[in-house]
Design a protein around this motif. Sequence first.
Motif, mmCIF file in Angstrom:
data_model
loop_
_atom_site.group_PDB
_atom_site.id
_atom_site.type_symbol
_atom_site.label_atom_id
_atom_site.label_comp_id
_atom_site.label_asym_id
_atom_site.label_seq_id
_atom_site.Cartn_x
_atom_site.Cartn_y
_atom_site.Cartn_z
ATOM 1 N N ASP A 3 -14.637 -16.682 5.926
ATOM 2 C CA ASP A 3 -13.488 -16.621 5.027
ATOM 3 C C ASP A 3 -12.229 -16.289 5.806
ATOM 4 O OD1 ASP A 3 -15.385 -14.992 2.402
ATOM 5 O OD2 ASP A 3 -15.123 -17.108 2.834
ATOM 6 N N ALA A 4 -11.111 -16.899 5.416
ATOM 7 C CA ALA A 4 -9.830 -16.636 6.077
ATOM 8 C C ALA A 4 -9.303 -15.248 5.732
ATOM 9 C CB ALA A 4 -8.813 -17.697 5.691
ATOM 10 N N LEU A 5 -9.659 -14.711 4.556
ATOM 11 C CA LEU A 5 -9.202 -13.386 4.128
ATOM 12 C C LEU A 5 -10.413 -12.522 3.833
ATOM 13 C CD1 LEU A 5 -6.894 -11.448 3.242
ATOM 14 C CD2 LEU A 5 -7.204 -12.349 0.943
ATOM 15 N N GLN A 6 -10.454 -11.376 4.480
ATOM 16 C CA GLN A 6 -11.521 -10.416 4.215
ATOM 17 C C GLN A 6 -10.886 -9.058 3.967
ATOM 18 O OE1 GLN A 6 -15.076 -10.478 6.413
ATOM 19 N NE2 GLN A 6 -14.813 -12.582 7.106
ATOM 20 N N THR A 7 -11.458 -8.306 3.035
ATOM 21 C CA THR A 7 -10.899 -6.991 2.697
ATOM 22 C C THR A 7 -11.984 -5.928 2.664
ATOM 23 O OG1 THR A 7 -11.137 -7.272 0.311
ATOM 24 C CG2 THR A 7 -9.074 -8.041 1.283
ATOM 25 N N HIS A 8 -11.536 -4.710 2.815
ATOM 26 C CA HIS A 8 -12.412 -3.542 2.754
ATOM 27 C C HIS A 8 -11.564 -2.366 2.288
ATOM 28 C CE1 HIS A 8 -15.525 -0.686 3.790
ATOM 29 N NE2 HIS A 8 -14.671 -0.008 4.521
ATOM 30 N N VAL A 9 -12.135 -1.501 1.465
ATOM 31 C CA VAL A 9 -11.415 -0.321 0.996
ATOM 32 C C VAL A 9 -12.008 0.917 1.654
ATOM 33 C CG1 VAL A 9 -10.788 1.094 -0.997
ATOM 34 C CG2 VAL A 9 -10.796 -1.402 -1.191
ATOM 35 N N LEU A 10 -11.149 1.686 2.329
ATOM 36 C CA LEU A 10 -11.531 2.969 2.895
ATOM 37 C C LEU A 10 -11.311 4.048 1.845
ATOM 38 C CD1 LEU A 10 -9.650 2.872 6.328
ATOM 39 C CD2 LEU A 10 -12.065 2.336 5.912
ATOM 40 N N HIS A 11 -12.184 5.028 1.796
ATOM 41 C CA HIS A 11 -12.005 6.197 0.950
ATOM 42 C C HIS A 11 -11.744 7.368 1.886
ATOM 43 C CE1 HIS A 11 -13.184 4.071 -2.684
ATOM 44 N NE2 HIS A 11 -14.025 3.424 -1.893
ATOM 45 N N VAL A 12 -10.562 7.960 1.763
ATOM 46 C CA VAL A 12 -10.120 8.995 2.692
ATOM 47 C C VAL A 12 -9.858 10.282 1.910
ATOM 48 C CG1 VAL A 12 -8.386 9.627 4.412
ATOM 49 C CG2 VAL A 12 -9.028 7.221 4.127
ATOM 50 N N THR A 13 -10.445 11.375 2.355
ATOM 51 C CA THR A 13 -10.172 12.689 1.780
ATOM 52 C C THR A 13 -9.098 13.339 2.640
ATOM 53 O OG1 THR A 13 -12.419 12.903 0.953
ATOM 54 C CG2 THR A 13 -11.129 14.942 1.167
ATOM 55 N N ASN A 43 -3.471 -6.226 7.439
ATOM 56 C CA ASN A 43 -2.578 -5.522 6.529
ATOM 57 C C ASN A 43 -3.291 -4.252 6.086
ATOM 58 O OD1 ASN A 43 -1.644 -5.034 3.432
ATOM 59 N ND2 ASN A 43 0.020 -5.706 4.744
ATOM 60 N N VAL A 44 -2.575 -3.132 6.177
ATOM 61 C CA VAL A 44 -3.087 -1.829 5.762
ATOM 62 C C VAL A 44 -2.203 -1.391 4.603
ATOM 63 C CG1 VAL A 44 -3.615 0.513 6.497
ATOM 64 C CG2 VAL A 44 -3.701 -1.358 8.161
ATOM 65 N N PHE A 45 -2.812 -1.117 3.450
ATOM 66 C CA PHE A 45 -2.045 -0.806 2.240
ATOM 67 C C PHE A 45 -2.678 0.373 1.521
ATOM 68 C CE2 PHE A 45 -1.475 -1.423 -2.391
ATOM 69 C CZ PHE A 45 -0.103 -1.258 -2.452
ATOM 70 N N VAL A 46 -1.848 1.333 1.135
ATOM 71 C CA VAL A 46 -2.312 2.468 0.350
ATOM 72 C C VAL A 46 -1.739 2.339 -1.064
ATOM 73 C CG1 VAL A 46 -0.495 3.996 1.272
ATOM 74 C CG2 VAL A 46 -2.496 4.982 0.220
ATOM 75 N N PRO A 47 -2.599 2.106 -2.079
ATOM 76 C CA PRO A 47 -2.118 1.873 -3.440
ATOM 77 C C PRO A 47 -1.855 3.175 -4.200
ATOM 78 C CG PRO A 47 -4.472 1.596 -3.385
ATOM 79 C CD PRO A 47 -4.042 1.920 -1.972
ATOM 80 N N HIS A 48 -1.027 4.014 -3.630
ATOM 81 C CA HIS A 48 -0.682 5.288 -4.246
ATOM 82 C C HIS A 48 0.827 5.468 -4.170
ATOM 83 C CE1 HIS A 48 -4.890 6.550 -4.436
ATOM 84 N NE2 HIS A 48 -5.010 6.068 -3.213
ATOM 85 N N ALA A 49 1.417 6.074 -5.187
ATOM 86 C CA ALA A 49 2.867 6.261 -5.252
ATOM 87 C C ALA A 49 3.351 7.433 -4.415
ATOM 88 C CB ALA A 49 3.302 6.460 -6.707
ATOM 89 N N THR A 50 2.438 8.134 -3.757
ATOM 90 C CA THR A 50 2.825 9.349 -3.039
ATOM 91 C C THR A 50 2.222 9.414 -1.636
ATOM 92 O OG1 THR A 50 0.998 10.571 -4.038
ATOM 93 C CG2 THR A 50 3.147 10.678 -5.168
ATOM 94 N N GLN A 133 -7.366 5.927 -1.358
ATOM 95 C CA GLN A 133 -7.944 4.646 -0.986
ATOM 96 C C GLN A 133 -6.960 3.945 -0.067
ATOM 97 O OE1 GLN A 133 -8.962 2.279 -4.367
ATOM 98 N NE2 GLN A 133 -10.200 3.882 -5.293
ATOM 99 N N VAL A 134 -7.481 3.253 0.924
ATOM 100 C CA VAL A 134 -6.663 2.451 1.825
ATOM 101 C C VAL A 134 -7.317 1.080 1.915
ATOM 102 C CG1 VAL A 134 -5.696 2.214 4.137
ATOM 103 C CG2 VAL A 134 -5.980 4.494 3.150
ATOM 104 N N ARG A 135 -6.575 0.042 1.558
ATOM 105 C CA ARG A 135 -7.115 -1.318 1.594
ATOM 106 C C ARG A 135 -6.775 -1.967 2.924
ATOM 107 N NH1 ARG A 135 -9.343 -4.920 -1.560
ATOM 108 N NH2 ARG A 135 -9.085 -3.630 -3.393
ATOM 109 N N LEU A 136 -7.815 -2.433 3.620
ATOM 110 C CA LEU A 136 -7.639 -3.177 4.856
ATOM 111 C C LEU A 136 -7.886 -4.642 4.540
ATOM 112 C CD1 LEU A 136 -9.757 -0.915 7.260
ATOM 113 C CD2 LEU A 136 -7.312 -0.754 6.708
ATOM 114 N N SER A 137 -6.967 -5.520 4.942
ATOM 115 C CA SER A 137 -7.125 -6.945 4.707
ATOM 116 C C SER A 137 -6.864 -7.693 6.002
ATOM 117 C CB SER A 137 -6.144 -7.443 3.634
ATOM 118 O OG SER A 137 -6.365 -6.792 2.412
ATOM 119 N N PHE A 138 -7.831 -8.517 6.427
ATOM 120 C CA PHE A 138 -7.650 -9.337 7.619
ATOM 121 C C PHE A 138 -7.425 -10.767 7.183
ATOM 122 C CE2 PHE A 138 -9.451 -12.305 10.736
ATOM 123 C CZ PHE A 138 -8.574 -12.061 11.775
ATOM 124 N N LEU A 139 -6.375 -11.355 7.685
ATOM 125 C CA LEU A 139 -6.061 -12.753 7.445
ATOM 126 C C LEU A 139 -6.069 -13.449 8.784
ATOM 127 C CD1 LEU A 139 -5.166 -15.029 5.542
ATOM 128 C CD2 LEU A 139 -2.814 -14.319 5.958
#
Length: 140
Positions: A3-13, A43-50, A133-139
């Motif tokens: 796949d051209a796009l693969q993603t994984h979600v990290l769970h970080v305390t 692409n590294v993305f954190v879906p949190h407002a803070t 949560q931190v979303r890692l996406s490889f394109l």
Amino acid sequence: MTDALQTHVLHVTTGSGETVADLTRECEAFLGQAAGGRDGLLNVFVPHATAGIAILETGAGSDDDLLAALRELLPADDRWRHRHGSPGHGRDHVLPALVPPHATLPVIAGRLELGTWQSVCLVDTNGDNPERQVRLSFLG
């Protein structure tokens, strides 16, 4: 063909205090599986407002310097209009304007292309939300 796009979600305390958490090893491990030796973008993305993502040196004091600078720029006091949560929590909602919630990085031959002293870091000043949560996406 992969796949051209693969993603994984990290769970970080991150805990109950301000923190800079180095995610470089987790990013490299993800690329080891997702990139398959290809060039592309991470692409590294954190879906949190803070919280935010920063590329900086860690372990030599720069991470502590960043937190000190943020405390100076964004004091945890009662000046903020956004007032739910712990005292000064409004500043945590301003953080992503200074430390954006994302970074896009080059990947060459399946490896993260960082400078010698650069690390991929989660920056979290919000002690009210210790689980991220931190979303890692490889394109590629």
